[in-house]
Structures are given as structure tokens and as C-alpha cells.
Design an enzyme around this catalytic site. Structure first.
Site, PDB file in Angstrom:
ATOM      1  N   ASP A  35       0.863  -1.154   0.000  1.00 11.50           N
ATOM      2  CA  ASP A  35       0.000   0.000   0.000  1.00 11.50           C
ATOM      3  C   ASP A  35       0.920   1.231   0.000  1.00 11.50           C
ATOM      4  O   ASP A  35       1.953   1.214   0.642  1.00 11.50           O
ATOM      5  CB  ASP A  35      -0.858  -0.034   1.269  1.00 11.50           C
ATOM      6  CG  ASP A  35      -1.846   1.105   1.318  1.00 11.50           C
ATOM      7  OD1 ASP A  35      -2.628   1.231   0.375  1.00 11.50           O
ATOM      8  OD2 ASP A  35      -1.829   1.867   2.303  1.00 11.50           O
ATOM      9  N   ASP A 232      -1.338  -0.875   6.266  1.00 12.18           N
ATOM     10  CA  ASP A 232      -1.522  -0.430   7.650  1.00 12.18           C
ATOM     11  C   ASP A 232      -2.955  -0.652   8.130  1.00 12.18           C
ATOM     12  O   ASP A 232      -3.311  -0.255   9.234  1.00 12.18           O
ATOM     13  CB  ASP A 232      -1.131   1.042   7.802  1.00 12.18           C
ATOM     14  CG  ASP A 232      -1.894   1.949   6.844  1.00 12.18           C
ATOM     15  OD1 ASP A 232      -2.850   1.471   6.194  1.00 12.18           O
ATOM     16  OD2 ASP A 232      -1.540   3.134   6.745  1.00 12.18           O
ATOM     17  N   ASP A 236      -7.266  -1.160   3.767  1.00  9.37           N
ATOM     18  CA  ASP A 236      -6.704  -2.286   3.017  1.00  9.37           C
ATOM     19  C   ASP A 236      -6.804  -3.630   3.755  1.00  9.37           C
ATOM     20  O   ASP A 236      -6.211  -4.618   3.341  1.00  9.37           O
ATOM     21  CB  ASP A 236      -5.262  -2.006   2.569  1.00  9.37           C
ATOM     22  CG  ASP A 236      -4.384  -1.544   3.714  1.00  9.37           C
ATOM     23  OD1 ASP A 236      -4.685  -1.873   4.857  1.00  9.37           O
ATOM     24  OD2 ASP A 236      -3.381  -0.852   3.433  1.00  9.37           O
TER      25      ASP A 236
END
Ligand code: ADP
Ligand code: MG
Length: 352
Positions: A35, A232, A236
Site C-alpha cells: 500500500d 496499515d 486495506d
């Protein structure tokens, strides 16, 4: 079951494998998807430039944007609020958060829209006046927040989020181990590509809505790839679950900790490389141990039974060697502690 993988370094760096299969799966990843925001970058965006359309004041752009962002807790909203400190904000009503796009609210009788290009296109905002400026800022790796009212763009706010200091070294290390690295983000393609290029990342999956991140992981798996996902947990978490190995970074959110197979307590992307190095070293040890255990049992036991006559060993010796094999296995396992993994990207050593 959770295993704090036993080497001093694993514990010291706070690398937690939540189950044994994660340890094994981590040794065979083809691609690791990161990410962007908060993982490869610091996740602390700052406004670096405000561009106003003709006849519009820069402070007006900033005031309108900061007024709308009062309703949001997105990191970009916080950056805009910080930059607008000292300006007098107006009252807002009817705030709507548009996930992965931006936000909308009524300010002083006008509907103000703010967010990315996707949102502006969906709402048919005329961007012509500032199109070139937007492209210039994105090509420089900045995230552009468009501010619009009454169907036209009033200004742009360019926001930068610095890469984490170890991101580039991590990417290099992954490539050296034959693992592909990809960047996944809701940010736009141009901005993402510029940041990726700076880090040595070739694969960019951009303009992804939060709800689509897991699908993108699935698509990679459909190509036959074994996929690791590092995030994190901020929008996601489903992607962390979908991946063959989900790695939560920064011990940020509880969702991330719950969704992931591996928890990296610190916010250091380099720990992904260390975790993979540790898993490979651990598995190698297990295979060596299996070899020694089998070797003793396959050689000593039949020898005692006279299979290799005239070479015979007494049952006592065979029995002893049986415990010998256990001792050897235990000692070999303990030697894992000595596995050399580099503690930091700049000490010249490489993980196993
Ligand atoms: P990421 O994948 O980087 O965590 P998000 O899915 O949260 O990103 O957001 C994707 C994009 O949507 C952002 O890059 C930004 O352009 C836009 N966006 C989302 N929320 C806001 C907001 N509150 N203010 C401005 N822009 C926003
Ligand atoms: Mg995020």
C-alpha cells in the site's frame, strides 16, 4: 497460535508470525504488494502548493477546502487544515464523505466539491483552466486535490508525502531475492508512478477504490502468483486477508493486526525483507533437521538390525544415536539464533 520468531533480531524488530503456515508461505512469495500511503510513504502529507484559477484568490481556495475538510479525518484533510491555520473558516452543512474520491458540502449557499480527478469527471466539473497545472504537479509525485464549486474548478491543492527512508533499499533487496514489488494505491496513476519510479518499483496499481483493493490481489493470484500484501489496515484490511500472506505494518490499527498473518510492530518497510529472510532461514533449518533426524533413523536403526552385515552396531549404540539425533536437531535449531540478518539497510550485510 502466535510465534514470535525466535531469533534475537526477529524479536528485537518486533516481527510476529501469527501461525506456522504464514512462516512457510512467506518463503515462497512471487510478488509483494505495498500500500502506498503510510506504508511506502510516511503517511504525513503536507500541502506544498496552492494554485488558484484566474480571478480566484489562493486564500479563498484554501479556506473553502479547509472548511469542507472539517468534516473529514482523512490524512489529506488534516494536511489542508494545517495549512489553513490562521484563516477564518466558514460554516458548513450537508457534509458527505466520498470514499476514495474526496468530499462534498454546502458552504455559504454553494455546493463545494473537493477531491481527485475521478470525482471531478464523475461530477462533470470543467477542469480545462487548470488541467496543465494539475498534470505538472502529479508528474512531480504530488497528490492534487481539486476544489470546485458551481461546476467549475476554483483551484488545486498539491500535497506531498515523503517516502520512508528505507523504502528504496527494501525494494532493491526484494529484487535481489527475485521477488517482484508492486505499489497499490487509491491515488492517481501519474502521482503513484512518479513515487514508484523514485523507489525502483516497476508495477503500479493506481486509482483503486478502497473496496477494490482485495479484488486486485485476487487478480494477481489468478495469474498464478503467490502474493504478499503489506498495509496499515487503513482501507486495506480485506486485501491483507485476501493475500497469501498479509503483513500489517506499524501495529497501527486493530483491524490490521486481526487481518494479517504477520505483524511488523514498527513502521519500517525494511522489516518485510527481514521477515522473509527469517522465514527462509527458519525453513532451511527445519529441512536440515529433518535430514539429520531421518539420516540417524535410516542408518543407525537398520545397522543395529544387521542390515549392513558385517557392519553391525549394537542396539545400545543405535539407541544412543537416536537421542544423538534429537540433540543434534535441537542444537541445529538453536543455531538459528546466529543467523545473520542485516539490522539496517546500510550495514552492508544481507538477510539470509
Ligand atoms: P489511499 O489508497 O492512498 O489510502 P484513499 O482511498 O483514502 O487513498 O483516497 C484515494 C484518493 O481519493 C486520494 O488520493 C485523494 O485524491 C482522494 N480523497 C479521498 N478522501 C479525500 C479527502 N478527504 N480530501 C481530499 N481528497 C480525498
Ligand atoms: Mg491507505
Amino acid at each position: 497460535m502466535a510465534v514470535m520468531v525466535g531469533t534475537g533480531l526477529g524479536a528485537q524488530r518486533g516481527i510476529l508470525f501469527k501461525n506456522a503456515s504464514a512462516l512457510e508461505d512467506a518463503t515462497r512469495l512471487d510478488i509483494v504488494v505495498f500500500d502506498k500511503t503510510g506504508t511506502l510513504t510516511m503517511g504525513q502529507p503536507d500541502v506544498v502548493e496552492v494554485v488558484a484559477a484566474a480571478d480566484v484568490d489562493e486564500d479563498e481556495v484554501l479556506t473553502l477546502a479547509a472548511t469542507v475538510e472539517q468534516g473529514s479525518d482523512h490524512p489529506l484533510a488534516q494536511a489542508i487544515q494545517r495549512r489553513a491555520e490562521g484563516l477564518t473558516l466558514e460554516a458548513l452543512s450537508g457534509f458527505v464523505n466520498l470514499e476514495g474520491r474526496g468530499a462534498r458540502a454546502e458552504v455559504g449557499g454553494r455546493t463545494v466539491l473537493l477531491g481527485n480527478r475521478r470525482l471531478m469527471d464523475e461530477e462533470r466539473v470543467d477542469l480545462a483552466a487548470l488541467l496543465e497545472e494539475a498534470e505538472r504537479l502529479q508528474a512531480a509525485g504530488q497528490t492534487v486535490v481539486h476544489v470546485a464549486a458551481g461546476g467549475t474548478v476554483l483551484g488545486l491543492i498539491a500535497i506531498a508525502d515523503a517516502p520512508r527512508p528505507t523504502s528504496a533499499a527494501m525494494v532493491q533487496g526484494m529484487k535481489a531475492r527475485g521477488i517482484e514489488v508492486a505499489m497499490l494505491t487509491g491515488d492517481n496513476q501519474a502521482t503513484a508512478e512518479r513515487i514508484a519510479r523514485g523507489l525502483g518499483i516497476d508495477t503500479v496499481i493506481a486509482d483503486v477504490l478502497p473496496g477494490q483493493k482485495a479484488e486486485r490481489i485476487k487478480a494477481l493470484q489468478a495469474q498464478g502468483k503467490r502474493v504478499g500484501m503489506v498495509g496499515d489496515g487503513v482501507n486495506d484490511a480485506p486485501a491483507l486477508v485476501q493475500a497469501d500472506v498479509g503483513l500489517a505494518i506499524g501495529a497501527g490499527t486493530d483491524v490490521a493486526m486481526d487481518s494479517a498473518d504477520v505483524v511488523l510492530m514498527r513502521s519500517d518497510p525494511y522489516d518485510v525483507l527481514v521477515a522473509i529472510g527469517l522465514s527462509r532461514a527458519t525453513l532451511r533449518k527445519m529441512h536440515q533437521n529433518l535430514f539429520w533426524a531421518v539420516a540417524y533413523n535410516v542408518v543407525a536403526f537398520p545397522a543395529a538390525a544387521g542390515v549392513f552385515y558385517p557392519l553391525v552396531i549394537s542396539p545400545e549404540v543405535a539407541a544412543l544415536s537416536m537421542s544423538g539425533s534429537s540433540a543434534l536437531v535441537a542444537i541445529n535449531a538453536l543455531l538459528l539464533k546466529r543467523t545473520r540478518l542485516d539490522a539496517s539497510p546500510d550495514d552492508g550485510a544481507t538477510p539470509a
